[in-house]
Write a protein that holds these residues in place. Structure first.
Motif, PDB file in Angstrom:
ATOM      1  N   ARG A   1       4.718   5.551  -5.106  1.00 36.11           N
ATOM      2  CA  ARG A   1       5.080   5.496  -6.532  1.00 36.11           C
ATOM      3  C   ARG A   1       6.519   5.867  -6.849  1.00 36.11           C
ATOM      4  O   ARG A   1       6.803   6.397  -7.920  1.00 36.11           O
ATOM      5  CB  ARG A   1       4.155   6.377  -7.368  1.00 36.11           C
ATOM      6  CG  ARG A   1       2.714   5.916  -7.459  1.00 36.11           C
ATOM      7  CD  ARG A   1       2.548   4.769  -8.402  1.00 36.11           C
ATOM      8  NE  ARG A   1       1.139   4.443  -8.647  1.00 36.11           N
ATOM      9  CZ  ARG A   1       0.706   3.226  -8.955  1.00 36.11           C
ATOM     10  NH1 ARG A   1       1.556   2.217  -9.049  1.00 36.11           N
ATOM     11  NH2 ARG A   1      -0.556   2.989  -9.187  1.00 36.11           N
TER      12      ARG A   1
ATOM     13  N   LEU B   1       5.588  10.466   1.441  1.00 36.60           N
ATOM     14  CA  LEU B   1       4.393  10.235   2.251  1.00 36.60           C
ATOM     15  C   LEU B   1       4.472  10.951   3.597  1.00 36.60           C
ATOM     16  O   LEU B   1       3.476  11.503   4.068  1.00 36.60           O
ATOM     17  CB  LEU B   1       4.184   8.729   2.477  1.00 36.60           C
ATOM     18  CG  LEU B   1       3.861   7.926   1.203  1.00 36.60           C
ATOM     19  CD1 LEU B   1       3.807   6.435   1.498  1.00 36.60           C
ATOM     20  CD2 LEU B   1       2.527   8.379   0.613  1.00 36.60           C
TER      21      LEU B   1
ATOM     22  N   MET C   1       0.837  -1.205   0.000  1.00 36.00           N
ATOM     23  CA  MET C   1       0.000   0.000   0.000  1.00 36.00           C
ATOM     24  C   MET C   1       0.876   1.262   0.000  1.00 36.00           C
ATOM     25  O   MET C   1       0.646   2.191  -0.780  1.00 36.00           O
ATOM     26  CB  MET C   1      -0.905  -0.062   1.241  1.00 36.00           C
ATOM     27  CG  MET C   1      -2.029   0.909   1.305  1.00 36.00           C
ATOM     28  SD  MET C   1      -1.549   2.422   2.082  1.00 36.00           S
ATOM     29  CE  MET C   1      -1.266   1.883   3.746  1.00 36.00           C
ATOM     30  N   LEU C   2       1.898   1.280   0.861  1.00 34.44           N
ATOM     31  CA  LEU C   2       2.795   2.441   0.906  1.00 34.44           C
ATOM     32  C   LEU C   2       3.509   2.622  -0.429  1.00 34.44           C
ATOM     33  O   LEU C   2       3.666   3.745  -0.913  1.00 34.44           O
ATOM     34  CB  LEU C   2       3.835   2.274   2.018  1.00 34.44           C
ATOM     35  CG  LEU C   2       3.338   2.358   3.460  1.00 34.44           C
ATOM     36  CD1 LEU C   2       4.476   2.063   4.435  1.00 34.44           C
ATOM     37  CD2 LEU C   2       2.744   3.731   3.748  1.00 34.44           C
TER      38      LEU C   2
ATOM     39  N   ARG D   1       2.498   1.675  -3.443  1.00 31.05           N
ATOM     40  CA  ARG D   1       1.597   2.135  -4.500  1.00 31.05           C
ATOM     41  C   ARG D   1       1.211   3.594  -4.292  1.00 31.05           C
ATOM     42  O   ARG D   1       1.006   4.346  -5.230  1.00 31.05           O
ATOM     43  CB  ARG D   1       0.361   1.244  -4.562  1.00 31.05           C
ATOM     44  CG  ARG D   1      -0.470   1.541  -5.785  1.00 31.05           C
ATOM     45  CD  ARG D   1      -1.418   0.443  -6.118  1.00 31.05           C
ATOM     46  NE  ARG D   1      -2.604   0.506  -5.280  1.00 31.05           N
ATOM     47  CZ  ARG D   1      -3.633  -0.329  -5.407  1.00 31.05           C
ATOM     48  NH1 ARG D   1      -3.595  -1.307  -6.294  1.00 31.05           N
ATOM     49  NH2 ARG D   1      -4.666  -0.224  -4.643  1.00 31.05           N
ATOM     50  N   ARG D   2       1.107   3.975  -3.031  1.00 32.40           N
ATOM     51  CA  ARG D   2       0.779   5.360  -2.720  1.00 32.40           C
ATOM     52  C   ARG D   2       1.957   6.285  -3.045  1.00 32.40           C
ATOM     53  O   ARG D   2       1.782   7.405  -3.501  1.00 32.40           O
ATOM     54  CB  ARG D   2       0.442   5.457  -1.231  1.00 32.40           C
ATOM     55  CG  ARG D   2      -0.172   6.736  -0.829  1.00 32.40           C
ATOM     56  CD  ARG D   2      -1.683   6.654  -0.835  1.00 32.40           C
ATOM     57  NE  ARG D   2      -2.264   7.986  -0.788  1.00 32.40           N
ATOM     58  CZ  ARG D   2      -3.466   8.293  -1.243  1.00 32.40           C
ATOM     59  NH1 ARG D   2      -4.228   7.358  -1.774  1.00 32.40           N
ATOM     60  NH2 ARG D   2      -3.920   9.512  -1.174  1.00 32.40           N
TER      61      ARG D   2
ATOM     62  N   SER E   1       9.654   7.294  -1.638  1.00 36.97           N
ATOM     63  CA  SER E   1       8.232   7.112  -1.347  1.00 36.97           C
ATOM     64  C   SER E   1       7.951   7.471   0.097  1.00 36.97           C
ATOM     65  O   SER E   1       7.004   8.201   0.406  1.00 36.97           O
ATOM     66  CB  SER E   1       7.797   5.664  -1.567  1.00 36.97           C
ATOM     67  OG  SER E   1       7.665   5.385  -2.932  1.00 36.97           O
TER      68      SER E   1
ATOM     69  N   ALA F   1      -3.414   0.652 -10.244  1.00 37.55           N
ATOM     70  CA  ALA F   1      -4.216   1.244  -9.172  1.00 37.55           C
ATOM     71  C   ALA F   1      -5.457   0.435  -8.818  1.00 37.55           C
ATOM     72  O   ALA F   1      -5.907   0.429  -7.677  1.00 37.55           O
ATOM     73  CB  ALA F   1      -4.609   2.665  -9.570  1.00 37.55           C
TER      74      ALA F   1
ATOM     75  N   HIS G   1      -6.594   7.494   3.572  1.00 39.02           N
ATOM     76  CA  HIS G   1      -5.733   7.196   2.424  1.00 39.02           C
ATOM     77  C   HIS G   1      -5.510   5.699   2.289  1.00 39.02           C
ATOM     78  O   HIS G   1      -5.520   5.148   1.193  1.00 39.02           O
ATOM     79  CB  HIS G   1      -4.373   7.901   2.558  1.00 39.02           C
ATOM     80  CG  HIS G   1      -4.468   9.377   2.369  1.00 39.02           C
ATOM     81  ND1 HIS G   1      -3.424  10.224   2.639  1.00 39.02           N
ATOM     82  CD2 HIS G   1      -5.493  10.146   1.925  1.00 39.02           C
ATOM     83  CE1 HIS G   1      -3.807  11.467   2.382  1.00 39.02           C
ATOM     84  NE2 HIS G   1      -5.054  11.440   1.949  1.00 39.02           N
ATOM     85  N   ALA G   2      -5.334   5.044   3.417  1.00 37.34           N
ATOM     86  CA  ALA G   2      -5.184   3.595   3.397  1.00 37.34           C
ATOM     87  C   ALA G   2      -6.459   2.962   2.851  1.00 37.34           C
ATOM     88  O   ALA G   2      -6.425   2.052   2.024  1.00 37.34           O
ATOM     89  CB  ALA G   2      -4.891   3.076   4.801  1.00 37.34           C
TER      90      ALA G   2
ATOM     91  N   GLU H   1      -8.543   4.262   0.852  1.00 40.29           N
ATOM     92  CA  GLU H   1      -8.621   4.533  -0.582  1.00 40.29           C
ATOM     93  C   GLU H   1      -7.830   3.507  -1.384  1.00 40.29           C
ATOM     94  O   GLU H   1      -8.313   2.955  -2.361  1.00 40.29           O
ATOM     95  CB  GLU H   1      -7.995   5.905  -0.826  1.00 40.29           C
ATOM     96  CG  GLU H   1      -8.772   6.833  -1.709  1.00 40.29           C
ATOM     97  CD  GLU H   1      -8.138   8.202  -1.612  1.00 40.29           C
ATOM     98  OE1 GLU H   1      -8.628   8.997  -0.789  1.00 40.29           O
ATOM     99  OE2 GLU H   1      -7.137   8.456  -2.322  1.00 40.29           O
ATOM    100  N   GLU H   2      -6.591   3.247  -0.915  1.00 42.00           N
ATOM    101  CA  GLU H   2      -5.740   2.290  -1.627  1.00 42.00           C
ATOM    102  C   GLU H   2      -6.321   0.887  -1.557  1.00 42.00           C
ATOM    103  O   GLU H   2      -6.165   0.090  -2.460  1.00 42.00           O
ATOM    104  CB  GLU H   2      -4.330   2.272  -1.032  1.00 42.00           C
ATOM    105  CG  GLU H   2      -3.485   3.485  -1.375  1.00 42.00           C
ATOM    106  CD  GLU H   2      -3.233   3.628  -2.876  1.00 42.00           C
ATOM    107  OE1 GLU H   2      -3.115   2.608  -3.574  1.00 42.00           O
ATOM    108  OE2 GLU H   2      -3.181   4.774  -3.355  1.00 42.00           O
TER     109      GLU H   2
END
Ligand code: PHE
Length: 458
Positions: free
Chosen positions: A73, A83, A67-68, A70-71, A79, A250, A414-415, A417-418
């Protein structure tokens, strides 16, 4: 393969991510390390604890890492920086990125020496050195190899060169093919070995050793080792999974994807164990607690007794090498990706430089099996110490940081959302495990286990 899209690279499908992440996860940890640490820790009791660690700690942390990635990127270090800055959090959390990159290099230094053993076994197998060999002979062959630093340095160098070669030219090109073709072949060959163990080994002794829960044999040290190995085998805590997560499309479901990878990884380890232990118990000269040599003296007995042993044996060590190769790539990738993000350093130079550092440090592991074997600190050789430091201290520590960071500091929306693809029950279970179970569980096991290993147990 990644394609340029929305300013960042993504893989064509969820399956490419699954293959790459499985390529990272399945390696020496499953085939070499799991059986020998299970053997050293008395079998069944360890295995049960290990399975719990995978399911309750490993899988939630893996979901968090993907998750981290992909958030964020980017490379794991960038990353994490992105974040934390976006959320206005303390720079301390960046340590998840850079600590991971350093741990990856440390692990690779000894990982490559062991992969070198596997490389050395390919010509041994192919020339029939093990044909008709009994346990005593395979033991002698292995010990002769360990006693020869030149030979170990040679194969260690070959393996580092192989790793540098792929990483220097970009990970994605060669990796897909390796994962798609070679992983399934390895799986098939492990099944062949399992059948051999069933037919010619003491299968029931192996089975009850590995699967009967014997509470008496459980030690605090064993629990710490099980936790550390759960991180090691799933490639967590070094940024490898975060780096690959950065390329994940995504819309793919992170939860399902991680479940598939963890299941496959666990299956490979258990099958490897069930291929090895029946052979160990059928031969008096072999010892379940033999340690790092277990794979290299037990399975050659099986190949030595097979009709097509020369062929299967060579093939097996080729596949083990490939499995180690795809893991090694992901161990160095976070540090390389970070260095290459800087102006003036290209990927090629970064890989060469870091590869050289890893190679140099690896020499200390080589000598810890021969010339320096008697030099011990706290009862550990250099290799033992490095393995202890990485698997039982550093990996659980970064795992702890990830759980606390995502569970308590990272914005839950946010988590959410992912992890949008997940049903809300699964999401809640994940979030509660990460928030309330993982941090205290990891911290307790680390403190108690380290105390027992270093102070009480000596
Ligand atoms: N998971 C790999 C194995 O089991 C080792 C590894 C650890 C790879 C951490 C990448 C990161 O062999």
């Amino acid at each position: 393969m990644p394609s340029e899209q929305n300013n960042f690279l993504t893989w064509r499908s969820r399956w490419t991510f699954i293959l790459a992440a499985t390529g990272s996860a399945v390696g020496l940890g499953n085939i070499w390390k799991f059986p020998y640490i299970a053997g050293e820790n008395g079998g069944g009791a360890f295995v049960v604890v290990y399975l719990f660690c995978i399911a309750l700690v490993g899988v939630p942390v893996m979901v968090a890492e993907v998750m981290l990635g992909r958030r964020g990127r980017k490379s794991p270090i960038s990353s994490m920086r992105r974040l934390t800055t976006e959320a206005g959090l303390h720079g301390f959390w960046n340590s998840i990125g850079w600590l991971g990159a350093i741990i990856g290099l440390l692990i690779l230094s000894f990982y490559s020496v062991i992969a070198g053993w596997s490389l050395a076994y390919i010509p041994e197998m192919a020339t029939g050195a093990f044909q008709g060999a009994n346990a005593q002979t395979t033991k002698t062959i292995f010990e002769t190899m360990l006693a020869d630093p030149d030979r170990l340095v040679f194969w260690h160098s070959v393996f580092v060169a192989m790793t540098i070669f792929v990483v220097a030219f970009g990970v994605t090109r060669g990796l897909g093919v390796a994962a798609r073709v070679l992983m399934p072949s390895l799986f098939v060959l492990l099944i062949v070995l399992l059948l051999f163990a069933y037919r010619y080994g003491d299968f029931s002794a192996g089975f009850s050793f590995l699967f009967s829960f014997d509470y008496e044999r459980l030690t605090l040290r064993g629990v710490l080792e099980a936790l550390g190995h759960a991180f090691f085998t799933l490639s967590l805590g070094v940024g490898a999974i975060m780096a690959y997560g950065a390329y994940m499309p995504a819309e793919a479901s992170i939860g399902k994807t991680v479940a598939i990878i963890a299941l496959f990884d666990t299956l490979v380890a258990l099958i490897a164990g069930m291929a090895i232990f029946p052979i160990v118990f059928a031969h008096g000269a072999l010892d379940a607690a033999a340690g790092p040599s277990l794979l290299f003296i037990s399975l050659p007995v099986a190949f030595g007794g097979m009709q097509a042993g020369v062929l299967f044996g060579s093939l097996f060590f080729i596949l083990v090498t490939v499995a180690a190769w795809s893991s090694a790539i992901s161990l160095i990738e976070p540090a390389v990706a970070w260095m290459a993000e800087h102006k003036g350093v290209n990927r090629f130079t970064a890989t060469l430089f870091l590869g050289f550092l890893v190679w140099l440090l690896g020499l200390a592991t080589v000598f810890s099996f021969n010339d320096w074997a008697e030099h011990k600190v706290l009862g550990m050789t250099f290799f033992d110490g490095l393995d202890f430091l990485t698997s039982r201290v550093l990996l659980p520590l970064t795992g702890l940081f990830i759980a606390i960071f995502v569970g308590w500091y990272f914005a839950a929306e946010h988590a959410r959302e992912e992890l949008n693809g997940e049903q809300s029950v699964i999401w809640s279970v994940w979030f509660y495990l990460l928030r309330y179970l993982c941090p205290p569980a990891i911290a307790t096991v680390m403190i108690v286990g380290l105390y027992d290993s270093l102070v009480a147990g000596g």
